[in-house]
Motif scaffolding. Structure first.
Motif, PDB file in Angstrom:
ATOM      1  N   PRO A 148       0.819  -1.229   0.000  1.00 10.69           N
ATOM      2  CA  PRO A 148       0.000   0.000   0.000  1.00 10.69           C
ATOM      3  C   PRO A 148       0.850   1.275   0.000  1.00 10.69           C
ATOM      4  N   THR A 178      -1.388  -7.800  -3.947  1.00  8.08           N
ATOM      5  CA  THR A 178      -2.528  -7.747  -3.025  1.00  8.08           C
ATOM      6  C   THR A 178      -3.655  -8.663  -3.490  1.00  8.08           C
ATOM      7  N   SER A 190      -9.281  -6.763  -7.294  1.00 10.94           N
ATOM      8  CA  SER A 190      -7.865  -6.369  -7.292  1.00 10.94           C
ATOM      9  C   SER A 190      -7.145  -6.876  -8.543  1.00 10.94           C
TER      10      SER A 190
END
Length: 275
Positions: A148, A178, A190
Motif C-alpha cells: 500500500p 494484493t 484487485s
C-alpha cells in the motif's frame, strides 16, 4: 606528472581519462580499466596543497568518473563496491536524477547486504520534491512487501509523470501482490485493477519493447494462476525474440550488450516449460 599542468583544462582531463578508460576496457578488460581509473580518480581528489601536481577537475565531472567506476565494479561482479561509490555520490548530489537511477539499479542487487531504507527515507525528507528519490523509496517499500505504501508513492509519481511506462507497471505489480493475499476479501476486483494498470503500461511502452510487454503480461497471468492466458503471451514473447534475431545481420547477429540484457527469450521459455 610533467604533463599535468600543461594540459590545464578540466574538460581536456575529463575527456582524456574517460576515453582512455573505455579503450582499456575494450583492449585489456574491465580489471585493468578499473584499476587505472581508480588511480586517476584518487589523483583528482587530492587536496589542493598536495606535494605532487594534480589536475583540477569540476565536481560534476568527478561524479561522472565515479559513475564509470561503479559500472566497472558491477561488470567485475562486485556490486557492493559499486554501491559504496554511488551512495557517497548520491548523498552529495541529491538533484542528479541519472546518478540516482544508476544507484537504484545497483542497490536492488545489494539490499540484502546493504539495507538503506532509513537512509533513503531521510534523503526524501531532505528533498521532498525529488522524484528520483521518491521512486527509490517506493522501490524499497515494494521489495519490503509494504505494497500500500509503495502504491501510494507510485501513484503520486504517475500523477506528475503520466507518460512514464515504468510507473503503471509498478502499480500493477503492487495490485497483483494484493490480489493473491489471503486477507484480501475482494481478490477478483484487485486482479482486474492490476491488469488494467498493465494495459496502461502496454499502451505507453514503445513498439520496440513488444517482447517485454508480452512477457510481463504473461507473467502477471501466470502469477494469478491463469495459465492458459499466460501461455499465449509467453509464446508471443518467444516469437518476438526470434523475429528480432532473424532480422539481424549475419556477421554480428546484431547483438549488443543492451540487446542481450533486454532479451527475455530465455525467461519466457523457462516459464512456459514450468506451465
Amino acid at each position: 606528472r610533467s604533463i599535468v599542468h600543461p594540459l590545464g583544462s578540466d574538460e581536456l582531463w575529463f575527456t582524456l581519462t574517460e576515453r582512455l578508460t573505455h579503450s582499456l576496457w575494450v583492449t585489456r578488460g574491465p580489471t585493468e580499466a578499473y584499476e587505472q581509473l581508480q588511480r586517476a580518480t584518487e589523483m583528482f581528489m587530492l587536496p589542493a596543497k598536495a606535494p605532487q601536481p594534480r589536475a583540477q577537475l569540476d565536481p560534476n565531472r568527478l561524479i561522472l568518473l565515479r559513475m564509470l567506476l561503479a559500472k566497472l565494479a558491477t561488470t567485475l561482479g562486485d556490486p557492493l563496491r559499486a554501491y559504496d561509490y554511488l551512495r557517497n555520490q548520491c548523498r552529495d548530489a541529491a538533484d542528479d536524477a541519472s546518478l540516482w537511477t544508476l544507484f537504484n539499479c545497483i542497490s536492488s542487487r545489494t539490499l540484502m547486504n546493504r539495507p538503506d531504507d532509513r537512509w533513503t527515507l531521510r534523503s526524501l525528507i531532505r528533498h521532498p520534491d525529488a522524484a528520483h528519490i521518491t521512486l527509490a523509496v517506493a522501490h524499497r517499500c515494494l521489495m519490503a512487501r509494504s505494497f500500500p505504501i509503495a502504491m501510494g508513492e507510485y501513484i503520486t509519481l504517475y500523477t506528475a509523470n503520466p507518460q512514464e511506462p515504468l510507473l503503471p507497471l509498478c502499480i500493477g505489480l503492487c495490485m497483483l501482490q494484493t490480489a493473491t493475499n489471503r486477507k484480501n476479501q475482494n481478490k477478483g476486483h484487485s486482479a482486474v485493477v492490476a491488469m488494467s494498470w498493465l494495459e496502461v503500461y502496454a499502451e505507453l511502452r514503445s513498439a520496440a519493447h513488444a517482447q517485454e510487454v508480452a512477457y510481463n503480461t504473461g507473467r502477471a497471468y501466470h502469477h494469478l494462476g491463469l495459465k492458459h492466458l499466460a501461455t499465449a503471451y509467453y509464446v508471443q514473447a518467444l516469437l518476438l525474440g526470434e523475429r528480432g534475431s532473424d532480422s539481424a545481420p549475419a556477421e554480428s547477429c546484431g547483438r549488443t550488450v543492451a540487446d542481450d540484457a533486454q532479451n527475455l527469450t530465455m525467461e519466457a521459455a523457462r516459464n512456459l516449460a514450468c506451465i
